[in-house]
Every structure is written in C-alpha cells, then in structure tokens.
Design a protein around this motif. Structure first.
Motif, PDB file in Angstrom:
ATOM      1  N   PHE A  12       0.080 -11.968  -6.656  1.00 15.45           N
ATOM      2  CA  PHE A  12       0.727 -10.832  -7.170  1.00 15.45           C
ATOM      3  C   PHE A  12       1.794 -10.148  -6.425  1.00 15.45           C
ATOM      4  O   PHE A  12       2.994  -9.640  -7.104  1.00 15.45           O
ATOM      5  CB  PHE A  12      -0.482  -9.594  -7.212  1.00 15.45           C
ATOM      6  CG  PHE A  12       0.189  -8.270  -7.747  1.00 15.45           C
ATOM      7  CD1 PHE A  12       0.321  -8.049  -9.112  1.00 15.45           C
ATOM      8  CD2 PHE A  12       0.216  -7.116  -6.658  1.00 15.45           C
ATOM      9  CE1 PHE A  12       0.614  -6.696  -9.654  1.00 15.45           C
ATOM     10  CE2 PHE A  12       0.614  -5.882  -7.156  1.00 15.45           C
ATOM     11  CZ  PHE A  12       1.065  -5.860  -8.380  1.00 15.45           C
ATOM     12  N   VAL A  13       1.801 -10.185  -5.064  1.00 15.33           N
ATOM     13  CA  VAL A  13       2.808  -9.652  -4.317  1.00 15.33           C
ATOM     14  C   VAL A  13       4.026 -10.689  -4.226  1.00 15.33           C
ATOM     15  O   VAL A  13       5.103 -10.315  -4.478  1.00 15.33           O
ATOM     16  CB  VAL A  13       2.392  -9.583  -2.826  1.00 15.33           C
ATOM     17  CG1 VAL A  13       3.695  -9.179  -1.822  1.00 15.33           C
ATOM     18  CG2 VAL A  13       1.297  -8.417  -2.576  1.00 15.33           C
ATOM     19  N   LEU A  27      -6.121   1.105  -8.563  1.00 12.62           N
ATOM     20  CA  LEU A  27      -6.775   2.286  -8.017  1.00 12.62           C
ATOM     21  C   LEU A  27      -7.374   1.862  -6.609  1.00 12.62           C
ATOM     22  O   LEU A  27      -7.011   2.575  -5.580  1.00 12.62           O
ATOM     23  CB  LEU A  27      -7.649   3.109  -8.927  1.00 12.62           C
ATOM     24  CG  LEU A  27      -8.264   4.147  -8.294  1.00 12.62           C
ATOM     25  CD1 LEU A  27      -7.306   5.241  -7.791  1.00 12.62           C
ATOM     26  CD2 LEU A  27      -9.351   4.705  -9.410  1.00 12.62           C
ATOM     27  N   HIS A  28      -8.192   1.137  -6.492  1.00 11.36           N
ATOM     28  CA  HIS A  28      -9.002   0.708  -5.459  1.00 11.36           C
ATOM     29  C   HIS A  28      -7.894   0.171  -4.281  1.00 11.36           C
ATOM     30  O   HIS A  28      -8.054   0.503  -3.180  1.00 11.36           O
ATOM     31  CB  HIS A  28     -10.175  -0.385  -5.723  1.00 11.36           C
ATOM     32  CG  HIS A  28     -11.246   0.153  -6.321  1.00 11.36           C
ATOM     33  ND1 HIS A  28     -12.313   0.626  -5.596  1.00 11.36           N
ATOM     34  CD2 HIS A  28     -11.493   0.395  -7.749  1.00 11.36           C
ATOM     35  CE1 HIS A  28     -13.109   1.150  -6.522  1.00 11.36           C
ATOM     36  NE2 HIS A  28     -12.766   1.111  -7.969  1.00 11.36           N
ATOM     37  N   LEU A  29      -7.051  -0.747  -4.735  1.00 15.31           N
ATOM     38  CA  LEU A  29      -6.068  -1.165  -3.807  1.00 15.31           C
ATOM     39  C   LEU A  29      -5.103   0.042  -3.205  1.00 15.31           C
ATOM     40  O   LEU A  29      -4.982  -0.047  -1.988  1.00 15.31           O
ATOM     41  CB  LEU A  29      -5.122  -2.391  -4.396  1.00 15.31           C
ATOM     42  CG  LEU A  29      -4.342  -3.272  -3.543  1.00 15.31           C
ATOM     43  CD1 LEU A  29      -4.951  -3.820  -2.286  1.00 15.31           C
ATOM     44  CD2 LEU A  29      -3.461  -4.248  -4.258  1.00 15.31           C
ATOM     45  N   LEU A  33      -4.881   0.866   0.635  1.00 14.39           N
ATOM     46  CA  LEU A  33      -3.697   0.807   1.392  1.00 14.39           C
ATOM     47  C   LEU A  33      -2.976   2.145   1.654  1.00 14.39           C
ATOM     48  O   LEU A  33      -1.834   2.292   2.380  1.00 14.39           O
ATOM     49  CB  LEU A  33      -2.629  -0.091   0.575  1.00 14.39           C
ATOM     50  CG  LEU A  33      -3.124  -1.741   0.443  1.00 14.39           C
ATOM     51  CD1 LEU A  33      -1.913  -2.410  -0.646  1.00 14.39           C
ATOM     52  CD2 LEU A  33      -3.217  -2.487   1.747  1.00 14.39           C
ATOM     53  N   ASN A  34      -3.515   2.998   1.190  1.00 16.60           N
ATOM     54  CA  ASN A  34      -2.916   4.606   1.342  1.00 16.60           C
ATOM     55  C   ASN A  34      -1.810   4.644   0.749  1.00 16.60           C
ATOM     56  O   ASN A  34      -0.553   5.177   1.223  1.00 16.60           O
ATOM     57  CB  ASN A  34      -3.142   5.176   2.667  1.00 16.60           C
ATOM     58  CG  ASN A  34      -2.873   6.572   2.818  1.00 16.60           C
ATOM     59  OD1 ASN A  34      -3.233   7.359   1.780  1.00 16.60           O
ATOM     60  ND2 ASN A  34      -2.369   6.995   3.842  1.00 16.60           N
ATOM     61  N   LEU A  40       2.384   0.001  -6.966  1.00 19.70           N
ATOM     62  CA  LEU A  40       1.586  -1.284  -7.341  1.00 19.70           C
ATOM     63  C   LEU A  40       1.825  -1.536  -8.636  1.00 19.70           C
ATOM     64  O   LEU A  40       0.886  -2.357  -9.360  1.00 19.70           O
ATOM     65  CB  LEU A  40       0.143  -1.182  -6.927  1.00 19.70           C
ATOM     66  CG  LEU A  40       0.001  -0.923  -5.428  1.00 19.70           C
ATOM     67  CD1 LEU A  40      -1.501  -0.812  -5.183  1.00 19.70           C
ATOM     68  CD2 LEU A  40       0.431  -1.909  -4.674  1.00 19.70           C
ATOM     69  N   GLY A  41       2.533  -0.789  -9.263  1.00 19.33           N
ATOM     70  CA  GLY A  41       2.765  -0.995 -11.016  1.00 19.33           C
ATOM     71  C   GLY A  41       2.454  -0.268 -11.928  1.00 19.33           C
ATOM     72  O   GLY A  41       2.349  -0.319 -13.162  1.00 19.33           O
TER      73      GLY A  41
END
Length: 51
Positions: A12-13, A27-29, A33-34, A40-41
């Motif tokens: 993904f990155v 949302l969880h990621l 990662l704060n 993240l898109g």
C-alpha cells in the motif's frame, strides 16, 4: 493491528496497491499511527465520491 500482514501494508505504501484501504482498516491504522485518516487516502468529507 488491522488484521493484515506486513507485506499488505508495504505494498500500500510503496506501490499504492490497493488504491484505497477499506474504511475500518484505514481508521484503525490512522489511530495506531496517530495520523489523520486523509493522510491514508480518506477523501475530504465535502468532496464528491469518486466515480
């Protein structure tokens, strides 16, 4: 954290695959990662949905 292996996130990155993370995974990621989900898109709340 999101139930995916390291290779999934690396792709993904680095490669942009998948083009978008599913909402719940994003949302969880973002929480882990704060960072803002938009980094993240996630689309802007007022932007039209992509066609």
């Amino acid at each position: 954290m999101i139930g995916r292996n390291d290779a999934y996130l690396q792709q993904f990155v680095k490669r942009g695959t998948p083009r978008r993370l599913p909402e719940l995974e994003r949302l969880h990621l973002a929480m882990a990662l704060n960072v803002d989900e938009r980094e993240l898109g996630a689309r802007e709340p007022w932007a039209p949905a992509p066609r």
